[in-house]
Design an enzyme around this catalytic site. Structure first.
Site, PDB file in Angstrom:
ATOM      1  N   CYS A  46      -9.846  22.487 -18.264  1.00  0.00           N
ATOM      2  CA  CYS A  46     -10.056  23.362 -17.104  1.00  0.00           C
ATOM      3  C   CYS A  46      -8.891  24.333 -16.960  1.00  0.00           C
ATOM      4  O   CYS A  46      -7.734  23.927 -16.949  1.00  0.00           O
ATOM      5  CB  CYS A  46     -10.197  22.513 -15.843  1.00  0.00           C
ATOM      6  SG  CYS A  46     -10.308  23.486 -14.325  1.00  0.00           S
ATOM      7  N   TYR A  77     -18.677  32.578 -15.474  1.00  0.00           N
ATOM      8  CA  TYR A  77     -18.299  31.167 -15.470  1.00  0.00           C
ATOM      9  C   TYR A  77     -19.534  30.284 -15.619  1.00  0.00           C
ATOM     10  O   TYR A  77     -19.540  29.318 -16.395  1.00  0.00           O
ATOM     11  CB  TYR A  77     -17.572  30.849 -14.168  1.00  0.00           C
ATOM     12  CG  TYR A  77     -17.168  29.393 -14.014  1.00  0.00           C
ATOM     13  CD1 TYR A  77     -16.123  28.860 -14.757  1.00  0.00           C
ATOM     14  CD2 TYR A  77     -17.826  28.570 -13.103  1.00  0.00           C
ATOM     15  CE1 TYR A  77     -15.743  27.532 -14.613  1.00  0.00           C
ATOM     16  CE2 TYR A  77     -17.453  27.240 -12.949  1.00  0.00           C
ATOM     17  CZ  TYR A  77     -16.410  26.733 -13.708  1.00  0.00           C
ATOM     18  OH  TYR A  77     -16.046  25.410 -13.563  1.00  0.00           O
ATOM     19  N   GLU A  89     -12.688  27.603 -21.943  1.00  0.00           N
ATOM     20  CA  GLU A  89     -11.838  28.119 -20.866  1.00  0.00           C
ATOM     21  C   GLU A  89     -10.414  28.228 -21.385  1.00  0.00           C
ATOM     22  O   GLU A  89      -9.871  27.267 -21.948  1.00  0.00           O
ATOM     23  CB  GLU A  89     -11.886  27.196 -19.648  1.00  0.00           C
ATOM     24  CG  GLU A  89     -13.247  27.121 -19.002  1.00  0.00           C
ATOM     25  CD  GLU A  89     -13.245  26.312 -17.712  1.00  0.00           C
ATOM     26  OE1 GLU A  89     -12.155  26.080 -17.139  1.00  0.00           O
ATOM     27  OE2 GLU A  89     -14.341  25.908 -17.269  1.00  0.00           O
ATOM     28  N   ASP A 124     -13.873  16.027 -17.867  1.00  0.00           N
ATOM     29  CA  ASP A 124     -14.545  17.316 -18.043  1.00  0.00           C
ATOM     30  C   ASP A 124     -15.152  17.352 -19.441  1.00  0.00           C
ATOM     31  O   ASP A 124     -14.423  17.377 -20.438  1.00  0.00           O
ATOM     32  CB  ASP A 124     -13.559  18.472 -17.870  1.00  0.00           C
ATOM     33  CG  ASP A 124     -13.001  18.563 -16.458  1.00  0.00           C
ATOM     34  OD1 ASP A 124     -13.743  18.225 -15.515  1.00  0.00           O
ATOM     35  OD2 ASP A 124     -11.842  18.968 -16.294  1.00  0.00           O
ATOM     36  N   TYR A 129     -14.474  22.992 -22.597  1.00  0.00           N
ATOM     37  CA  TYR A 129     -13.212  22.309 -22.310  1.00  0.00           C
ATOM     38  C   TYR A 129     -12.447  21.939 -23.584  1.00  0.00           C
ATOM     39  O   TYR A 129     -11.476  21.190 -23.527  1.00  0.00           O
ATOM     40  CB  TYR A 129     -13.475  21.044 -21.481  1.00  0.00           C
ATOM     41  CG  TYR A 129     -14.111  21.335 -20.151  1.00  0.00           C
ATOM     42  CD1 TYR A 129     -13.449  22.083 -19.179  1.00  0.00           C
ATOM     43  CD2 TYR A 129     -15.392  20.864 -19.848  1.00  0.00           C
ATOM     44  CE1 TYR A 129     -14.037  22.354 -17.960  1.00  0.00           C
ATOM     45  CE2 TYR A 129     -15.997  21.135 -18.630  1.00  0.00           C
ATOM     46  CZ  TYR A 129     -15.315  21.873 -17.685  1.00  0.00           C
ATOM     47  OH  TYR A 129     -15.899  22.151 -16.477  1.00  0.00           O
ATOM     48  N   CYS A 192      -7.010  19.776 -10.446  1.00  0.00           N
ATOM     49  CA  CYS A 192      -6.206  19.990 -11.644  1.00  0.00           C
ATOM     50  C   CYS A 192      -6.394  18.784 -12.548  1.00  0.00           C
ATOM     51  O   CYS A 192      -6.012  17.671 -12.192  1.00  0.00           O
ATOM     52  CB  CYS A 192      -4.730  20.170 -11.312  1.00  0.00           C
ATOM     53  SG  CYS A 192      -3.681  20.311 -12.779  1.00  0.00           S
ATOM     54  N   CYS A 201       6.184  15.907 -28.132  1.00  0.00           N
ATOM     55  CA  CYS A 201       5.999  16.765 -29.309  1.00  0.00           C
ATOM     56  C   CYS A 201       7.365  17.110 -29.875  1.00  0.00           C
ATOM     57  O   CYS A 201       8.219  17.657 -29.161  1.00  0.00           O
ATOM     58  CB  CYS A 201       5.238  18.036 -28.919  1.00  0.00           C
ATOM     59  SG  CYS A 201       4.879  19.100 -30.316  1.00  0.00           S
TER      60      CYS A 201
END
Length: 204
Positions: A46, A77, A89, A124, A129, A192, A201
Site C-alpha cells: 500500500c 485507483y 502501487e 493486502d 501490492y 499503514c 539489509c
C-alpha cells in the site's frame, strides 16, 4: 508479464487531475526537478505508508504516489485494484544522491517490507501490492540488482524465502488521485500496512 495485454483495461489518454503540490513540504511533484537530483520508483505494498516513510528521509526532495509496471494508461485507483491494469502501487522518490546515496535508499526499501510475498503484502492481496523497483538509468538498475542479491543472502541465512521483487527500467509512472497523495499527512490515523521481515539489509 503480470497481465495479458488483451485483458487490460483501456484507461485514458488524459492524466488524472491533481494539484501537483506536495502537502507536506510544498515542493512540486511534477518535473522538472532540481539539477543533480535522481528519480526512482518503488513499490512495497500500500503506497500510503510507503510514501510517508520516504518523504521523511533526509535527502529526499519530494515524493508522489502512483501506479507503474503495468499496461493501462492513466489508471484510476479503482481500476488498479481490479488487477486488470497490471500496475502496482508505487512511490516516486526524487532524491539528492549526494545526501542520500542510492544504496542507503535501497536499504530502507528492503527493510521496510517483506519482499518475499509475491502478489501481496501482509493482508493486502493482489498484484497491485507486489514489490517492485523501477529504475531510471543503468547505474540504478545495477545497484538495485546488487542490493537484491545482498539482501537475499541475509534472508536465506534467517530462514526466509526467495525475493519476488520485480526490478526493471521504468516505462511509465502515472500519478494517483489527489486524495492519495501524502494521505497519512492528511489522515494521520489512516491505515499503514508497512511491516518488514526483521532481517537487516547489509548495504548502506
Amino acid at each position: 508479464m503480470i497481465l495479458d495485454p488483451s485483458r487490460a483495461l483501456p484507461g485514458r489518454n488524459t492524466p488524472l487531475s491533481f494539484s501537483g503540490v506536495h502537502a507536506v513540504n510544498g515542493c512540486s511533484m511534477l518535473p522538472p526537478f532540481p539539477a543533480e537530483h535522481a528519480v526512482i520508483v518503488l513499490g512495497l505494498g500500500c503506497f500510503w505508508g510507503a510514501e510517508r516513510l520516504f518523504w521523511q528521509l533526509p535527502g529526499v526532495y519530494v515524493t508522489a504516489v502512483g501506479y507503474a509496471g503495468g499496461i493501462t494508461p492513466n489508471p484510476t485507483y479503482e481500476e488498479t485494484c481490479t488487477g486488470l491494469t497490471g500496475h502496482t502501487e508505487v512511490v516516486q522518490v526524487v532524491y539528492d544522491p549526494a545526501t542520500l546515496p542510492l544504496v542507503e535508499l535501497l536499504r530502507v526499501f528492503w527493510e521496510a517490507h517483506d519482499p518475499t510475498q509475491g502478489m501481496r503484502q501482509g493482508n493486502d492481496i493482489g498484484s497491485q501490492y507486489r514489490s517492485a523497483i523501477y529504475t531510471t538509468d543503468d547505474a540504478q538498475l545495477a545497484e538495485a540488482e546488487r542490493s537484491r542479491e545482498a539482501y537475499q543472502r541475509s534472508l536465506t541465512r534467517a530462514g526466509k524465502g526467495d525475493i519476488t521483487t520485480e526490478i526493471a527500467p521504468l516505462t511509465a509512472f502515472y500519478y494517483a488521485e489527489e486524495y492519495h497523495q501524502q494521505y497519512l499527512h492528511k489522515q494521520p490515523g489512516g491505515y499503514c500496512g508497512l511491516k518488514g521481515t526483521g532481517v537487516s539489509c547489509p548495504i548502506g
